[in-house]
Design a protein around this motif. Structure first.
Motif, PDB file in Angstrom:
ATOM      1  N   TRP A   1       0.799  -1.223   0.000  1.00  0.00           N
ATOM      2  CA  TRP A   1       0.000   0.000   0.000  1.00  0.00           C
ATOM      3  C   TRP A   1       0.831   1.272   0.000  1.00  0.00           C
ATOM      4  CZ3 TRP A   1      -4.872  -0.296  -1.275  1.00  0.00           C
ATOM      5  CH2 TRP A   1      -5.569  -1.488  -1.059  1.00  0.00           C
ATOM      6  N   GLY A   2       2.123   1.159   0.197  1.00  0.00           N
ATOM      7  CA  GLY A   2       2.934   2.370   0.242  1.00  0.00           C
ATOM      8  C   GLY A   2       4.407   2.071   0.384  1.00  0.00           C
ATOM      9  N   GLN A   3       5.178   3.118   0.590  1.00  0.00           N
ATOM     10  CA  GLN A   3       6.622   3.015   0.740  1.00  0.00           C
ATOM     11  C   GLN A   3       7.124   4.184   1.568  1.00  0.00           C
ATOM     12  OE1 GLN A   3       7.156   3.344  -3.652  1.00  0.00           O
ATOM     13  NE2 GLN A   3       8.724   4.894  -3.127  1.00  0.00           N
ATOM     14  N   ARG A   4       8.364   4.069   2.004  1.00  0.00           N
ATOM     15  CA  ARG A   4       8.952   5.139   2.798  1.00  0.00           C
ATOM     16  C   ARG A   4       9.278   6.347   1.902  1.00  0.00           C
ATOM     17  NH1 ARG A   4      13.654   4.319   4.158  1.00  0.00           N
ATOM     18  NH2 ARG A   4      14.097   2.436   2.987  1.00  0.00           N
ATOM     19  N   HIS A   5       9.438   7.491   2.536  1.00  0.00           N
ATOM     20  CA  HIS A   5       9.902   8.684   1.819  1.00  0.00           C
ATOM     21  C   HIS A   5      11.380   8.513   1.486  1.00  0.00           C
ATOM     22  CE1 HIS A   5      10.844  12.890   0.942  1.00  0.00           C
ATOM     23  NE2 HIS A   5       9.538  13.094   0.834  1.00  0.00           N
ATOM     24  N   GLY A   6      11.797   9.055   0.367  1.00  0.00           N
ATOM     25  CA  GLY A   6      13.186   8.916  -0.056  1.00  0.00           C
ATOM     26  C   GLY A   6      14.189   9.571   0.879  1.00  0.00           C
TER      27      GLY A   6
END
Length: 269
Positions: free
Chosen positions: A204-209
């Protein structure tokens, strides 16, 4: 179609001026890539940086160099990470997202989707649900609704200044979540370590770069915790339910109360 003598003449010119010709070709290619990259940056709409060439340069030259991948979860197993030993706020039944991850823009700021964008109708429904939740919980003194300090363009939901902010809340300056109300409808939300793992693993998502990049504090005065997540834009009403459930889990974590969880709706997927 060019005649054989013409092609031969072009080759002779190229061979005689090989260095200059290669430089010219390289310059054209570099200019084309630069223009494409700049137009990609503008396609996100306004975000946390100036919406012009200055913002693009900062994101491209400076921030891209220090950004990280966003799909690993190993940092959440670190026992020294704040709240790593505590259960999350998401239900164990978080469903798997139905398709592969959307394409994300190459610029770390603003972090935006480039694919799998929702319809205008779905995006507006998400914004309405997000706004209703924020103001309902604000009326109960659980959160504050005000301008995002992360994005500067959108309304965000914050830990109230009247409550004590824990370590992670201090790193985000109290901001819990905001929706990107412009073009894509994706969401940024700060979650517990346990919930971060669930969100990434379920797709559903991912971490911020820039999560956990400590040099960022020297550059802009604050650091994004590894808990700061991008939630992909919901594409239908069932996915809105999942996205809002994740938002509520972020509110519960950041405010240190499970009071927001009473607003959970059953998953639509």
């Amino acid at each position: 179609m060019a005649s054989r003598p013409t092609l031969l003449r072009i080759y002779e010119i190229f061979d005689k001026h090989r260095a200059a010709s290669l430089s010219a070709i390289g310059a054209v290619a570099a200019l084309s890539y630069t223009l494409y990259d700049y137009l990609t940056y503008l396609s996100y709409g306004p975000g946390g940086l100036p919406y012009n060439a200055t913002g693009w340069l900062v994101s491209t030259v400076l921030l891209r160099a220090i950004s990280r991948e966003g799909l690993s979860t190993r940092m959440y197993d670190n026992p020294k990470l704040p709240f790593a030993d505590q259960p999350g706020y998401l239900p164990a039944s978080l469903p798997q997202r139905a398709s592969k991850r959307p394409r994300i823009g190459p610029h770390p700021v603003p972090q935006r989707q480039l694919g799998q964008l929702p319809s205008e109708e779905i995006r507006q429904k998400l914004l309405e649900r997000f706004s209703q939740l924020g103001y309902k919980l604000e009326a109960r003194g659980l959160v504050e609704v005000r301008q995002s300090v992360m994005e500067l363009q959108h309304k965000g939901i914050f830990v109230p200044r009247s409550r004590k902010w824990h370590t992670v809340a201090q790193e985000t300056r109290g901001e819990i979540t905001h929706v990107h109300a412009g073009l894509d409808g994706s969401i940024h939300v700060t979650l517990s370590p346990d919930d971060c793992k669930k969100v990434i693993e379920a797709g559903w998502g991912q971490r911020h770069g820039l999560d956990g990049v400590r040099v960022l504090k020297k550059l802009v005065g604050f650091i994004m915790p590894v808990n700061y997540m991008l939630i992909y834009a919901p594409r239908d009403e069932a996915e809105i339910e999942v996205a809002m459930t994740i938002v509520k889990a972020g509110i519960g974590f950041m405010t240190g109360t499970r009071e927001a969880l009473e607003y959970f709706s059953p998953f639509g997927v």
